[in-house]
Motif scaffolding. Structure first.
Motif, mmCIF file in Angstrom:
data_model
loop_
_atom_site.group_PDB
_atom_site.id
_atom_site.type_symbol
_atom_site.label_atom_id
_atom_site.label_comp_id
_atom_site.label_asym_id
_atom_site.label_seq_id
_atom_site.Cartn_x
_atom_site.Cartn_y
_atom_site.Cartn_z
ATOM 1 N N SER A 4 0.808 -1.225 0.000
ATOM 2 C CA SER A 4 0.000 0.000 0.000
ATOM 3 C C SER A 4 0.842 1.277 0.000
ATOM 4 N N ASP A 5 2.076 1.225 0.452
ATOM 5 C CA ASP A 5 2.936 2.406 0.439
ATOM 6 C C ASP A 5 3.803 2.502 -0.815
ATOM 7 N N ALA A 6 3.612 1.565 -1.732
ATOM 8 C CA ALA A 6 4.424 1.565 -2.958
ATOM 9 C C ALA A 6 4.149 2.810 -3.783
ATOM 10 N N GLN A 7 5.212 3.385 -4.277
ATOM 11 C CA GLN A 7 5.116 4.521 -5.202
ATOM 12 C C GLN A 7 5.469 3.983 -6.582
ATOM 13 N N TRP A 8 4.446 3.697 -7.370
ATOM 14 C CA TRP A 8 4.612 3.051 -8.657
ATOM 15 C C TRP A 8 4.999 4.059 -9.726
ATOM 16 N N ARG A 9 5.859 3.618 -10.639
ATOM 17 C CA ARG A 9 6.212 4.472 -11.772
ATOM 18 C C ARG A 9 6.376 3.615 -13.022
ATOM 19 N N LYS A 10 5.988 4.212 -14.145
ATOM 20 C CA LYS A 10 6.134 3.552 -15.436
ATOM 21 C C LYS A 10 7.460 3.934 -16.059
ATOM 22 N N SER A 11 7.920 3.099 -16.925
ATOM 23 C CA SER A 11 9.129 3.393 -17.678
ATOM 24 C C SER A 11 8.927 4.634 -18.532
ATOM 25 N N ASN A 27 10.637 2.206 -3.804
ATOM 26 C CA ASN A 27 10.714 2.915 -2.527
ATOM 27 C C ASN A 27 10.476 2.036 -1.299
ATOM 28 N N LEU A 28 10.271 0.753 -1.481
ATOM 29 C CA LEU A 28 9.967 -0.129 -0.359
ATOM 30 C C LEU A 28 11.242 -0.731 0.229
ATOM 31 N N ALA A 29 11.239 -0.958 1.513
ATOM 32 C CA ALA A 29 12.428 -1.474 2.201
ATOM 33 C C ALA A 29 12.746 -2.900 1.767
ATOM 34 N N ASN A 30 13.924 -3.091 1.206
ATOM 35 C CA ASN A 30 14.469 -4.409 0.878
ATOM 36 C C ASN A 30 13.725 -5.191 -0.194
ATOM 37 N N ILE A 31 12.820 -4.534 -0.944
ATOM 38 C CA ILE A 31 12.153 -5.220 -2.051
ATOM 39 C C ILE A 31 11.962 -4.255 -3.223
ATOM 40 N N VAL A 32 11.812 -4.842 -4.393
ATOM 41 C CA VAL A 32 11.409 -4.121 -5.598
ATOM 42 C C VAL A 32 10.159 -4.833 -6.088
ATOM 43 N N ALA A 33 9.078 -4.093 -6.268
ATOM 44 C CA ALA A 33 7.818 -4.676 -6.708
ATOM 45 C C ALA A 33 7.540 -4.272 -8.156
ATOM 46 N N VAL A 34 6.947 -5.203 -8.907
ATOM 47 C CA VAL A 34 6.642 -4.980 -10.319
ATOM 48 C C VAL A 34 5.206 -5.432 -10.551
ATOM 49 N N ARG A 35 4.431 -4.611 -11.291
ATOM 50 C CA ARG A 35 3.048 -4.987 -11.583
ATOM 51 C C ARG A 35 2.666 -4.567 -12.996
ATOM 52 N N ASP A 36 1.566 -5.111 -13.464
ATOM 53 C CA ASP A 36 0.993 -4.776 -14.766
ATOM 54 C C ASP A 36 0.248 -3.449 -14.624
ATOM 55 N N SER A 37 0.607 -2.459 -15.421
ATOM 56 C CA SER A 37 -0.026 -1.145 -15.292
ATOM 57 C C SER A 37 -1.509 -1.167 -15.655
ATOM 58 N N LYS A 38 -1.922 -2.133 -16.451
ATOM 59 C CA LYS A 38 -3.337 -2.230 -16.820
ATOM 60 C C LYS A 38 -4.172 -2.912 -15.740
ATOM 61 N N ASN A 39 -3.529 -3.515 -14.757
ATOM 62 C CA ASN A 39 -4.220 -4.210 -13.677
ATOM 63 C C ASN A 39 -3.586 -3.847 -12.335
ATOM 64 N N PRO A 40 -3.692 -2.582 -11.936
ATOM 65 C CA PRO A 40 -2.993 -2.131 -10.729
ATOM 66 C C PRO A 40 -3.443 -2.809 -9.439
ATOM 67 N N SER A 41 -4.630 -3.373 -9.407
ATOM 68 C CA SER A 41 -5.062 -4.065 -8.193
ATOM 69 C C SER A 41 -4.757 -5.563 -8.256
ATOM 70 N N GLY A 42 -4.142 -5.993 -9.343
ATOM 71 C CA GLY A 42 -3.787 -7.399 -9.504
ATOM 72 C C GLY A 42 -2.504 -7.745 -8.771
#
Length: 62
Positions: A4-11, A27-42
């Motif tokens: 929930s605190d992730a600050q998502w950015r597109k290329s 911006n998350l501690a000790n992880i990098v998260a990746v998601r599909d921009s067309k399905n942000p709640s996925g």
């Protein structure tokens, strides 16, 4: 995992035409998260910072 605190950015190479792209949260501690921009709640993929650096280094050599 709470992203929930992730600050998502597109290329910067992502177009505005709705094409398939991913978003990355660095911006998350000790992880990098990746998601599909067309399905942000996925689901999101989660990597360690070292795994992410290795992935990026590999992609750059292609």
């Amino acid at each position: 995992m709470d992203l929930s605190d992730a600050q998502w950015r597109k290329s910067s190479r992502s177009g505005s035409n709705g094409a398939a792209c991913v978003e990355v949260a660095l911006n998350l501690a000790n992880i990098v998260a990746v998601r599909d921009s067309k399905n942000p709640s996925g689901p999101a993929l989660v990597f360690s910072p070292q795994e992410w650096r290795s992935f990026i280094a590999s992609v750059r050599t292609l």
